[in-house]
Design an enzyme around this catalytic site. Structure first.
Site, PDB file in Angstrom:
ATOM      1  N   GLY A  88     -13.662  29.618  -1.892  1.00 33.38           N
ATOM      2  CA  GLY A  88     -14.874  30.350  -1.499  1.00 33.38           C
ATOM      3  C   GLY A  88     -16.140  29.539  -1.756  1.00 33.38           C
ATOM      4  O   GLY A  88     -16.141  28.603  -2.551  1.00 33.38           O
ATOM      5  N   ARG A 147     -22.801  34.041  -3.828  1.00 33.34           N
ATOM      6  CA  ARG A 147     -23.504  34.979  -4.688  1.00 33.34           C
ATOM      7  C   ARG A 147     -23.871  34.376  -6.051  1.00 33.34           C
ATOM      8  O   ARG A 147     -24.671  34.933  -6.778  1.00 33.34           O
ATOM      9  CB  ARG A 147     -22.663  36.252  -4.876  1.00 33.34           C
ATOM     10  CG  ARG A 147     -22.591  37.094  -3.621  1.00 33.34           C
ATOM     11  CD  ARG A 147     -21.493  38.156  -3.693  1.00 33.34           C
ATOM     12  NE  ARG A 147     -20.174  37.611  -3.366  1.00 33.34           N
ATOM     13  CZ  ARG A 147     -19.055  38.329  -3.285  1.00 33.34           C
ATOM     14  NH1 ARG A 147     -19.090  39.635  -3.521  1.00 33.34           N
ATOM     15  NH2 ARG A 147     -17.901  37.765  -2.966  1.00 33.34           N
ATOM     16  N   LYS A 152     -17.883  28.599  -8.225  1.00 32.22           N
ATOM     17  CA  LYS A 152     -17.873  29.554  -9.345  1.00 32.22           C
ATOM     18  C   LYS A 152     -16.646  29.410 -10.228  1.00 32.22           C
ATOM     19  O   LYS A 152     -16.714  29.642 -11.433  1.00 32.22           O
ATOM     20  CB  LYS A 152     -17.989  30.996  -8.834  1.00 32.22           C
ATOM     21  CG  LYS A 152     -16.817  31.479  -7.997  1.00 32.22           C
ATOM     22  CD  LYS A 152     -17.009  32.927  -7.553  1.00 32.22           C
ATOM     23  CE  LYS A 152     -16.056  33.260  -6.419  1.00 32.22           C
ATOM     24  NZ  LYS A 152     -16.267  34.610  -5.899  1.00 32.22           N
ATOM     25  N   GLY A 173     -12.906  46.117  -3.195  1.00 34.29           N
ATOM     26  CA  GLY A 173     -12.153  46.801  -2.159  1.00 34.29           C
ATOM     27  C   GLY A 173     -11.531  48.058  -2.757  1.00 34.29           C
ATOM     28  O   GLY A 173     -11.079  48.030  -3.893  1.00 34.29           O
ATOM     29  N   ARG A 223     -18.972  24.242 -34.100  1.00 38.20           N
ATOM     30  CA  ARG A 223     -18.554  23.825 -32.765  1.00 38.20           C
ATOM     31  C   ARG A 223     -17.754  22.529 -32.757  1.00 38.20           C
ATOM     32  O   ARG A 223     -17.598  21.901 -33.812  1.00 38.20           O
ATOM     33  CB  ARG A 223     -19.796  23.692 -31.861  1.00 38.20           C
ATOM     34  CG  ARG A 223     -20.750  22.605 -32.307  1.00 38.20           C
ATOM     35  CD  ARG A 223     -22.006  22.589 -31.455  1.00 38.20           C
ATOM     36  NE  ARG A 223     -22.860  21.491 -31.806  1.00 38.20           N
ATOM     37  CZ  ARG A 223     -22.809  20.274 -31.246  1.00 38.20           C
ATOM     38  NH1 ARG A 223     -21.960  20.015 -30.286  1.00 38.20           N
ATOM     39  NH2 ARG A 223     -23.621  19.310 -31.648  1.00 38.20           N
ATOM     40  N   ALA A 227     -30.010  22.417 -49.401  1.00 35.97           N
ATOM     41  CA  ALA A 227     -30.774  22.862 -48.239  1.00 35.97           C
ATOM     42  C   ALA A 227     -31.410  21.672 -47.525  1.00 35.97           C
ATOM     43  O   ALA A 227     -31.932  20.761 -48.163  1.00 35.97           O
ATOM     44  CB  ALA A 227     -31.858  23.835 -48.680  1.00 35.97           C
ATOM     45  N   SER A 237     -31.492  18.633 -52.032  1.00 43.62           N
ATOM     46  CA  SER A 237     -32.179  19.165 -50.852  1.00 43.62           C
ATOM     47  C   SER A 237     -32.833  18.051 -50.057  1.00 43.62           C
ATOM     48  O   SER A 237     -33.353  17.088 -50.636  1.00 43.62           O
ATOM     49  CB  SER A 237     -33.275  20.141 -51.273  1.00 43.62           C
ATOM     50  OG  SER A 237     -32.674  21.228 -51.922  1.00 43.62           O
TER      51      SER A 237
HETATM   52  C1  UD1 Z   1     -11.709  40.324  -2.840  1.00 41.71           C
HETATM   53  C2  UD1 Z   1     -10.945  41.416  -2.071  1.00 41.71           C
HETATM   54  C3  UD1 Z   1     -11.354  42.782  -2.630  1.00 41.71           C
HETATM   55  C4  UD1 Z   1     -11.075  42.826  -4.122  1.00 41.71           C
HETATM   56  C5  UD1 Z   1     -11.744  41.661  -4.848  1.00 41.71           C
HETATM   57  C6  UD1 Z   1     -11.255  41.615  -6.276  1.00 41.71           C
HETATM   58  C7  UD1 Z   1     -10.673  40.555   0.218  1.00 41.71           C
HETATM   59  C8  UD1 Z   1     -11.154  40.637   1.613  1.00 41.71           C
HETATM   60  N1  UD1 Z   1     -11.287  41.332  -0.666  1.00 41.71           N
HETATM   61  O1  UD1 Z   1     -13.098  40.525  -2.574  1.00 41.71           O
HETATM   62  O2  UD1 Z   1     -10.626  43.803  -1.973  1.00 41.71           O
HETATM   63  O3  UD1 Z   1     -11.535  44.060  -4.643  1.00 41.71           O
HETATM   64  O4  UD1 Z   1     -11.400  40.399  -4.224  1.00 41.71           O
HETATM   65  O5  UD1 Z   1     -11.932  40.649  -6.996  1.00 41.71           O
HETATM   66  O6  UD1 Z   1      -9.735  39.824  -0.052  1.00 41.71           O
HETATM   67  N2  UD1 Z   1     -11.646  32.580  -0.928  1.00 41.71           N
HETATM   68  C9  UD1 Z   1     -11.129  31.468  -0.276  1.00 41.71           C
HETATM   69  N3  UD1 Z   1     -11.414  31.298   1.032  1.00 41.71           N
HETATM   70  C10 UD1 Z   1     -12.162  32.173   1.747  1.00 41.71           C
HETATM   71  C11 UD1 Z   1     -12.676  33.300   1.085  1.00 41.71           C
HETATM   72  C12 UD1 Z   1     -12.390  33.476  -0.249  1.00 41.71           C
HETATM   73  O7  UD1 Z   1     -10.442  30.656  -0.873  1.00 41.71           O
HETATM   74  O8  UD1 Z   1     -12.353  31.932   2.947  1.00 41.71           O
HETATM   75  C13 UD1 Z   1     -11.336  32.761  -2.360  1.00 41.71           C
HETATM   76  C14 UD1 Z   1     -12.589  32.801  -3.230  1.00 41.71           C
HETATM   77  O9  UD1 Z   1     -12.892  31.524  -3.735  1.00 41.71           O
HETATM   78  C15 UD1 Z   1     -12.186  33.752  -4.335  1.00 41.71           C
HETATM   79  C16 UD1 Z   1     -11.118  34.638  -3.715  1.00 41.71           C
HETATM   80  O10 UD1 Z   1     -10.702  33.991  -2.536  1.00 41.71           O
HETATM   81  O11 UD1 Z   1     -11.630  33.068  -5.455  1.00 41.71           O
HETATM   82  C17 UD1 Z   1     -11.659  36.020  -3.371  1.00 41.71           C
HETATM   83  O12 UD1 Z   1     -12.767  35.894  -2.498  1.00 41.71           O
HETATM   84  P1  UD1 Z   1     -14.132  36.658  -2.733  1.00 41.71           P
HETATM   85  O13 UD1 Z   1     -15.063  36.265  -1.661  1.00 41.71           O
HETATM   86  O14 UD1 Z   1     -14.575  36.528  -4.125  1.00 41.71           O
HETATM   87  O15 UD1 Z   1     -13.627  38.144  -2.438  1.00 41.71           O
HETATM   88  P2  UD1 Z   1     -14.264  39.484  -2.967  1.00 41.71           P
HETATM   89  O16 UD1 Z   1     -15.439  39.826  -2.161  1.00 41.71           O
HETATM   90  O17 UD1 Z   1     -14.429  39.455  -4.427  1.00 41.71           O
HETATM   91 CA    CA Z   2     -14.332  37.893  -5.985  1.00 39.33          CA
END
Ligand code: UD1
Ligand code: CA
Length: 421
Positions: A12, A16, A23, A144, A303, A350, A375
């Protein structure tokens, strides 16, 4: 665990997050988000994976898989057309995925290995075509939602596509599913991008399965905390606070006193012994250890592989980095102890500072057993103080010295020795 392959979705764009870093490569308590997912899968017995990556994060992801020790292959999704397109990318990678696969998201770091196990076990036990992970969430916004009819799952609807009556549904889709590979391959082709985001949603597979008589069921968690993902910086912060809360609770159960959990930040992998007291405003980072009967804080920062041994005390505004503080040693106020060994029952006055960095390299300070550091002493590393050495207040012990046992050293050699430029 049976021969099951994970498909980890991580391509993804992280829109956002508004970040130039994917992320899943952001840090959560010193470790990347994706590394939590890999670790839990590995602990659940899923030894191999295909990670769907983007051109931008593939190198970072490879490193993380290697660190955790999960065998992952990588498939690059060139355009981010949605979660279903991502899964198809994994199919196209020419890697044999086996009879069943577990699809999960790289941005869901809190899903535990026991939850993965539960899901996989139910899938096999019930001979389902898809077993999905759901949970009840009091504030389900953004996730979802699970549409049920007579208690059976019939569809998943994304937040943006919900109609008014569906908004109050509090059962959410975690985005984690076990599939029979053949059924998924057969029906995934029929998924269209007719939705508000014009994306190919993996979630649409559920209604296709149901319409075609495939068996769909779920593991539904009552405790929703695990199911929270990271889409925004606020989510990232929120997950950190959950991990700290879990850790404080775990430590208290094991016999550690935490005076104020609200201001105590102890990373998940930190080990702390029984009857140690942690005072408020204390940060103990990943990779460190604290023994039993210690007193830490208020306002301590521990740490980078630091080890505080039994009965040692670290107090107000003391930072301990990559150092060993031996039993009974005390550093109670305003100190920096970096790359050092502090001997048994040594007392660090200290304001004591180990000057461990010359601008290029880090050096070690050795403080022997029963030393008494006055100290405001500055110890310029590399330097060794043998057993029982005492320094007067304000002493500057210069580098490359070995101070013999039981000697008293005082004074400041602050004269100009050469021009730097
Ligand atoms: C998705 C689910 C949603 C669920 C939520 C839980 C879908 C359509 N929706 O939404 O129902 O409640 O996760 O967290 O699946 N990614 C890709 N390629 C893409 C799009 C996304 O690899 O083209 C990856 C993203 O990097 C991410 C994961 O898929 O790690 C989920 O995608 P994200 O866009 O975060 O979906 P949500 O909107 O969270
Ligand atoms: Ca997500």
């Amino acid at each position: 665990m049976k021969n099951i392959t994970a498909v980890v979705l991580a391509a993804g764009k992280s829109k956002r997050m508004r970040s130039s870093t994917s992320k899943v490569l952001h840090k959560l308590q010193g470790k990347t988000v994706i590394s939590y997912v890999y670790s839990s899968l590995k602990k659940a017995g899923v030894g191999k994976a295909v990670t769907v990556a983007s051109i931008d994060n593939i190198n970072g992801l490879k490193k993380e898989a290697e660190k955790v020790g999960i065998r992952s292959l990588f498939a690059i999704q060139k355009q981010q057309k949605g979660t279903s397109d991502a899964v198809r990318t994994a199919f196209k990678s020419a890697i044999s995925l086996g009879n069943s696969i577990i699809v999960t998201s790289g941005d869901m770091p809190l899903v535990s290995n026991s939850t993965y196990k539960k899901l996989i076990n139910k899938f096999y036990r019930t001979k389902a075509d898809c077993t999905m992970l759901t949970g009840k969430m009091p504030e389900p916004y953004g996730y979802g939602r699970i549409i049920r009819s007579s208690n059976k799952i019939i569809d998943i609807r994304e937040e943006k596509d919900l109609v008014q009556a569906e908004r109050s549904i509090d059962e959410i889709n975690a985005g984690v599913y076990v599939f029979k590979t053949s059924a998924l391959k057969k029906f995934i082709k029929n998924i269209k991008n007719k939705n508000r985001q014009k994306e190919f949603y993996l979630t649409d597979i559920i209604s296709l399965f149901v319409q075609n008589g495939q068996i769909v069921n779920s593991v539904t968690l009552q405790n929703f905390e695990e199911l929270q993902g990271i889409n925004t910086r606020e989510d990232l912060r929120h997950l950190m606070s959950i991990l700290w809360k879990w850790k404080n609770k775990e430590l208290m159960v094991k016999g550690v006193t935490i005076e104020d959990p609200d201001t105590t930040y102890i990373d998940m992998d930190v080990v702390i012994g029984k009857d140690t007291v942690i005072k408020p405003f204390t940060v103990i980072e990943s990779g460190t250890k604290v023994g039993s009967n210690c007193e830490i804080g208020p306002f301590s920062h521990i740490r980078n592989s630091a080890v505080i041994m039994d009965t040692a005390e670290v107090g107000n505004f003391v930072e301990v980095k990559k150092s060993i503080i031996k039993p009974g040693a005390k550093a109670k106020h305003l100190s920096y102890l970096g790359d050092s060994v502090v001997g048994k029952k040594a007392n660090i006055g200290a304001g004591t500072i180990t000057a461990n960095f010359d601008g290029k390299n880090k050096f070690v300070t050795n403080i022997g057993d029963n030393c008494y550091i006055g100290s405001n002493t500055v110890l310029i590393a590399p330097v060794t103080l043998k057993k029982g050495v005492k320094t007067g207040s304000g002493t500057v012990v210069t580098r490359n010295q070995i101070i013999p046992q039981n000697s008293l050293i005082v004074g400041v050699p602050g004269k100009i020795i050469k021009k730097l430029k």
